[in-house]
Write a protein that holds these residues in place. Structure first.
Motif: not given
Length: 137
Positions: A58-64, A72-78, A80-87, A96-101
């Protein structure tokens, strides 16, 4: 009778394996590269800066995280990842916040800090040379 018991046992075993766990972020190939001078990465010039880039599920977050380390993290929330909500990165730049949950994750290590998520975000490897940043798995 013995054959009947074996047959029932075999049927139960085969049908029990039919459902797979959907609670993990899918594994996809990641190979992101960009020059450190790219204006889209300018927020990474400061410690605590973060950016989102394409790639992953669902995209990537890079953090310094410090002067010499990035995560670096995947933006896909852990959660209910099958919903592919991007944090999305919060205004504080620390979470970072999961807008779905409504789950929240620390950007320093990807760990959940607000329920319902209980698993960390999927991490990717990061390396930096004098010219470019690389995110990969």
């Amino acid at each position: 009778m013995r054959i009947l018991v074996c047959l029932i046992g075999l049927i139960l075993t085969l049908t029990a394996c039919g459902k797979q766990d959907q609670s993990y972020i899918p594994s996809v190939a990641v190979n992101y590269q960009a020059p450190l001078t790219d204006p889209r990465l300018s927020r990474l010039n400061a410690i605590g800066g973060s950016v989102t880039v394409p790639g992953g599920v669902s995209g990537i977050i890079i953090y310094r995280a410090s002067a010499s380390s990035y995560v670096a993290f995947d933006r896909c929330s852990s959660y209910q990842p099958e919903r592919r909500c991007a944090v999305t990165i919060d205004d504080t730049g620390l979470t970072a916040t999961d807008p779905c949950s409504g789950s929240k994750f620390l950007l320093s290590d990807g760990s959940p800090v607000k329920a319902p998520a209980t698993r960390s975000l999927r991490t990717y490897s990061v390396s930096v040379n004098n010219v470019s940043i690389f995110v990969y798995n």
